[in-house]
Design a protein around this motif. Structure first.
Motif, PDB file in Angstrom:
ATOM      1  N   LEU A 180       0.864  -1.170   0.000  1.00 22.56           N
ATOM      2  CA  LEU A 180       0.000   0.000   0.000  1.00 22.56           C
ATOM      3  C   LEU A 180       0.907   1.228   0.000  1.00 22.56           C
ATOM      4  O   LEU A 180       1.710   1.421   0.915  1.00 22.56           O
ATOM      5  CB  LEU A 180      -0.899  -0.002   1.235  1.00 22.56           C
ATOM      6  CG  LEU A 180      -2.032   1.017   1.241  1.00 22.56           C
ATOM      7  CD1 LEU A 180      -3.067   0.672   0.178  1.00 22.56           C
ATOM      8  CD2 LEU A 180      -2.697   1.075   2.611  1.00 22.56           C
ATOM      9  N   ARG A 181       0.829   2.023  -1.077  1.00 22.77           N
ATOM     10  CA  ARG A 181       1.632   3.246  -1.157  1.00 22.77           C
ATOM     11  C   ARG A 181       0.860   4.398  -0.553  1.00 22.77           C
ATOM     12  O   ARG A 181      -0.302   4.636  -0.901  1.00 22.77           O
ATOM     13  CB  ARG A 181       2.001   3.552  -2.608  1.00 22.77           C
ATOM     14  CG  ARG A 181       2.657   4.919  -2.758  1.00 22.77           C
ATOM     15  CD  ARG A 181       3.087   5.222  -4.159  1.00 22.77           C
ATOM     16  NE  ARG A 181       3.469   6.632  -4.278  1.00 22.77           N
ATOM     17  CZ  ARG A 181       3.972   7.181  -5.379  1.00 22.77           C
ATOM     18  NH1 ARG A 181       4.158   6.445  -6.462  1.00 22.77           N
ATOM     19  NH2 ARG A 181       4.281   8.464  -5.409  1.00 22.77           N
ATOM     20  N   LEU A 182       1.514   5.145   0.340  1.00 23.83           N
ATOM     21  CA  LEU A 182       0.927   6.341   0.941  1.00 23.83           C
ATOM     22  C   LEU A 182       1.671   7.559   0.415  1.00 23.83           C
ATOM     23  O   LEU A 182       2.871   7.708   0.636  1.00 23.83           O
ATOM     24  CB  LEU A 182       1.000   6.269   2.474  1.00 23.83           C
ATOM     25  CG  LEU A 182       0.095   5.171   3.078  1.00 23.83           C
ATOM     26  CD1 LEU A 182       0.896   3.903   3.313  1.00 23.83           C
ATOM     27  CD2 LEU A 182      -0.540   5.643   4.365  1.00 23.83           C
ATOM     28  N   ASP A 183       0.944   8.412  -0.293  1.00 19.91           N
ATOM     29  CA  ASP A 183       1.514   9.522  -1.038  1.00 19.91           C
ATOM     30  C   ASP A 183       1.086  10.846  -0.399  1.00 19.91           C
ATOM     31  O   ASP A 183      -0.107  11.146  -0.346  1.00 19.91           O
ATOM     32  CB  ASP A 183       1.026   9.423  -2.488  1.00 19.91           C
ATOM     33  CG  ASP A 183       1.646  10.454  -3.404  1.00 19.91           C
ATOM     34  OD1 ASP A 183       2.196  11.452  -2.906  1.00 19.91           O
ATOM     35  OD2 ASP A 183       1.563  10.271  -4.631  1.00 19.91           O
ATOM     36  N   ARG A 234      -2.259  14.287   5.617  1.00 19.69           N
ATOM     37  CA  ARG A 234      -3.117  13.341   4.912  1.00 19.69           C
ATOM     38  C   ARG A 234      -2.291  12.669   3.824  1.00 19.69           C
ATOM     39  O   ARG A 234      -1.289  13.219   3.341  1.00 19.69           O
ATOM     40  CB  ARG A 234      -4.345  14.031   4.309  1.00 19.69           C
ATOM     41  CG  ARG A 234      -4.026  15.087   3.283  1.00 19.69           C
ATOM     42  CD  ARG A 234      -5.315  15.656   2.674  1.00 19.69           C
ATOM     43  NE  ARG A 234      -6.174  16.247   3.667  1.00 19.69           N
ATOM     44  CZ  ARG A 234      -6.073  17.507   4.099  1.00 19.69           C
ATOM     45  NH1 ARG A 234      -5.135  18.305   3.607  1.00 19.69           N
ATOM     46  NH2 ARG A 234      -6.897  17.992   4.992  1.00 19.69           N
ATOM     47  N   PHE A 235      -2.710  11.467   3.443  1.00 20.22           N
ATOM     48  CA  PHE A 235      -2.042  10.699   2.402  1.00 20.22           C
ATOM     49  C   PHE A 235      -3.092  10.152   1.440  1.00 20.22           C
ATOM     50  O   PHE A 235      -4.192   9.780   1.859  1.00 20.22           O
ATOM     51  CB  PHE A 235      -1.273   9.502   2.990  1.00 20.22           C
ATOM     52  CG  PHE A 235      -0.081   9.861   3.823  1.00 20.22           C
ATOM     53  CD1 PHE A 235       1.174   9.991   3.245  1.00 20.22           C
ATOM     54  CD2 PHE A 235      -0.205  10.058   5.192  1.00 20.22           C
ATOM     55  CE1 PHE A 235       2.279  10.308   4.002  1.00 20.22           C
ATOM     56  CE2 PHE A 235       0.895  10.384   5.968  1.00 20.22           C
ATOM     57  CZ  PHE A 235       2.146  10.514   5.378  1.00 20.22           C
ATOM     58  N   GLU A 236      -2.729  10.085   0.165  1.00 22.67           N
ATOM     59  CA  GLU A 236      -3.547   9.376  -0.806  1.00 22.67           C
ATOM     60  C   GLU A 236      -2.965   7.987  -0.956  1.00 22.67           C
ATOM     61  O   GLU A 236      -1.741   7.818  -0.930  1.00 22.67           O
ATOM     62  CB  GLU A 236      -3.539  10.096  -2.146  1.00 22.67           C
ATOM     63  CG  GLU A 236      -4.544   9.529  -3.151  1.00 22.67           C
ATOM     64  CD  GLU A 236      -4.770  10.439  -4.335  1.00 22.67           C
ATOM     65  OE1 GLU A 236      -5.684  10.154  -5.118  1.00 22.67           O
ATOM     66  OE2 GLU A 236      -4.036  11.438  -4.474  1.00 22.67           O
ATOM     67  N   VAL A 237      -3.830   6.976  -1.101  1.00 32.33           N
ATOM     68  CA  VAL A 237      -3.329   5.603  -1.150  1.00 32.33           C
ATOM     69  C   VAL A 237      -3.444   5.021  -2.556  1.00 32.33           C
ATOM     70  O   VAL A 237      -4.381   5.303  -3.303  1.00 32.33           O
ATOM     71  CB  VAL A 237      -4.068   4.677  -0.150  1.00 32.33           C
ATOM     72  CG1 VAL A 237      -3.830   5.131   1.279  1.00 32.33           C
ATOM     73  CG2 VAL A 237      -5.550   4.595  -0.450  1.00 32.33           C
ATOM     74  N   LEU A 282       3.878  -1.429   3.706  1.00 29.50           N
ATOM     75  CA  LEU A 282       3.532  -0.037   3.437  1.00 29.50           C
ATOM     76  C   LEU A 282       4.719   0.642   2.772  1.00 29.50           C
ATOM     77  O   LEU A 282       5.876   0.356   3.090  1.00 29.50           O
ATOM     78  CB  LEU A 282       3.183   0.706   4.736  1.00 29.50           C
ATOM     79  CG  LEU A 282       2.077   0.121   5.612  1.00 29.50           C
ATOM     80  CD1 LEU A 282       1.922   0.950   6.883  1.00 29.50           C
ATOM     81  CD2 LEU A 282       0.763   0.043   4.863  1.00 29.50           C
ATOM     82  N   PHE A 340       5.773   4.564   1.939  1.00 29.30           N
ATOM     83  CA  PHE A 340       5.571   6.008   1.941  1.00 29.30           C
ATOM     84  C   PHE A 340       6.486   6.609   0.874  1.00 29.30           C
ATOM     85  O   PHE A 340       7.699   6.398   0.908  1.00 29.30           O
ATOM     86  CB  PHE A 340       5.904   6.597   3.311  1.00 29.30           C
ATOM     87  CG  PHE A 340       5.019   6.113   4.428  1.00 29.30           C
ATOM     88  CD1 PHE A 340       3.964   6.893   4.884  1.00 29.30           C
ATOM     89  CD2 PHE A 340       5.233   4.877   5.024  1.00 29.30           C
ATOM     90  CE1 PHE A 340       3.149   6.455   5.922  1.00 29.30           C
ATOM     91  CE2 PHE A 340       4.425   4.427   6.054  1.00 29.30           C
ATOM     92  CZ  PHE A 340       3.376   5.212   6.506  1.00 29.30           C
TER      93      PHE A 340
END
Length: 378
Positions: free
Chosen positions: A41-44, A55-58, A124, A126
């Protein structure tokens, strides 16, 4: 894929373009391509920094998975992914994202959740895209993930490649670098794939963080050499293997030195048919020179158009985009020159949008590969 040879019961190779490739008939296989690798799962954080984000977009992403997803979502191939996830809400979110990309999830191995992830967890990633003089940054949180604990004997490869049927297996150095057992699993999968006539591709995709406590680049090169003996299509450089190779890149706009290095590598690997790589010069995070190179025993060298000062929004996944476009060309019978143009064009388009995965269409890729530009389409 073997020049002038046959395998899988003496079935002759089918010529695709100017490269001889032994592809199993599509009607005899459930899937065109299967990727073996981790899906994280990438958190951008978008334009912000990880350290300052609110906040992060996934997104979902992974070196090997990104190729399968593009082959499905962009190019319309039947694709699946062999991976492992922990059965909790994060794992099910990753599964949902994979399905949205059109990739078959029936090959996912689900591990029970122990409540806190002590035994196994989902990875994960990031990732900052970078801007100007600030480079892209990836911070992985992937220790003890479910997929890193895969070991030989856990996957019934003969059922997958034999009974169900797969035309192409793609894996790479990211998966092989997750743990000592994942390299063994890749070896096991490759041997079974080749025994059933499935073409095998491998992207060396070196990640220093995965090898830091496992022997560093020398161990990564040794693993590449072990696995490459079972590979038909290799994406990487001669410098990713043991020895003292020539410069794998050479002068700008030329593939001559790369071709010499590829031929040297193929001399040690008689089953290897195609070698490909990308050339990237980073002027800033959003300004890269970009080109694809390839070589085959049958066609010799090929180089895509050089795109100097290509504007880049998010460079992560550009190399995987190149691999997907190249493999699509080989799967559909294009000549090598067209394959490398498709790869370079798709990689360029993948870097024009956020996230690991491609948002391009097959029509956009082909138009750019054939000399199109960014003029408005109405």
């Amino acid at each position: 894929m073997r020049r002038g040879g046959r395998r899988n019961g003496g079935r002759p190779g089918r010529r695709t373009g100017d490269v001889v490739i032994e592809l199993r008939p599509a009607a005899a296989c459930e899937l065109d391509v299967v990727a073996l690798g981790e899906v994280m799962l990438r958190l951008d954080p978008g334009e912000s920094r990880i350290r300052a984000a609110r906040r992060f977009e996934v997104w979902e992403g992974g070196g090997e998975y990104n190729v399968a997803r593009a082959l499905a979502a962009v190019f319309g191939h039947r694709a699946g992914v062999v991976t492992a996830l922990v059965d909790n809400e994060i794992g099910r979110l990753v599964e949902s994202l994979v399905r949205q990309g059109g990739v078959d999830t029936s090959l996912v191995r689900w591990e029970p959740f122990d409540g806190i992830g002590r035994r196994a967890r989902n990875g994960l990633n990031f990732t900052e895209r970078g801007y100007g003089v600030r480079s892209a940054l990836g911070v992985s949180d992937r220790g003890a993930t479910a997929v890193s604990q895969l070991a030989p004997g856990m996957i019934d490869w003969d059922d997958l490649f034999g009974r169900r049927g797969v035309r192409w297996l793609h894996t790479g150095g990211v998966f092989a670098g997750l743990s000592p057992t994942t390299a063994e699993v890749a070896h096991e999968a490759m041997r079974s794939a080749r025994a059933h006539g499935t073409v095998v591709s491998y992207d060396t995709n070196y990640r220093p963080s995965l090898w830091a406590d496992r022997g560093g680049p020398d161990r990564a090169r040794a693993v590449n050499a072990e696995l490459a003996a079972h590979v038909d299509v290799l994406i990487g450089n001669r410098s990713d293997f043991p020895g003292d190779p020539p410069d794998p890149i050479g002068p700008p706009g030329s593939g001559e030195t790369f071709a010499a290095a590829a031929a040297l590598l193929a001399a040690d690997l008689p089953g290897l048919q195609v070698v490909a790589t990308t050339r990237r010069t980073v002027h800033s995070a959003g300004d890269n020179d970009w080109q694809g190179l390839a070589w085959s025993r049958d066609a010799g060298p090929a180089a895509s158009v050089l795109r100097p000062h290509l504007p880049v929004l998010d460079r992560v996944g550009g190399g995987d985009g190149f691999a997907a476009g190249l493999l699509h060309g080989l799967l559909t019978g294009e000549d090598l020159a067209t394959c490398v143009e498709l790869g370079a064009a798709h990689g360029a388009l993948a870097m024009s949008t956020p996230g690991d995965t491609s948002m391009a269409s097959a029509a956009e890729v082909r138009a750019l590969a054939l000399g199109g530009d960014a003029a408005t389409r109405r």
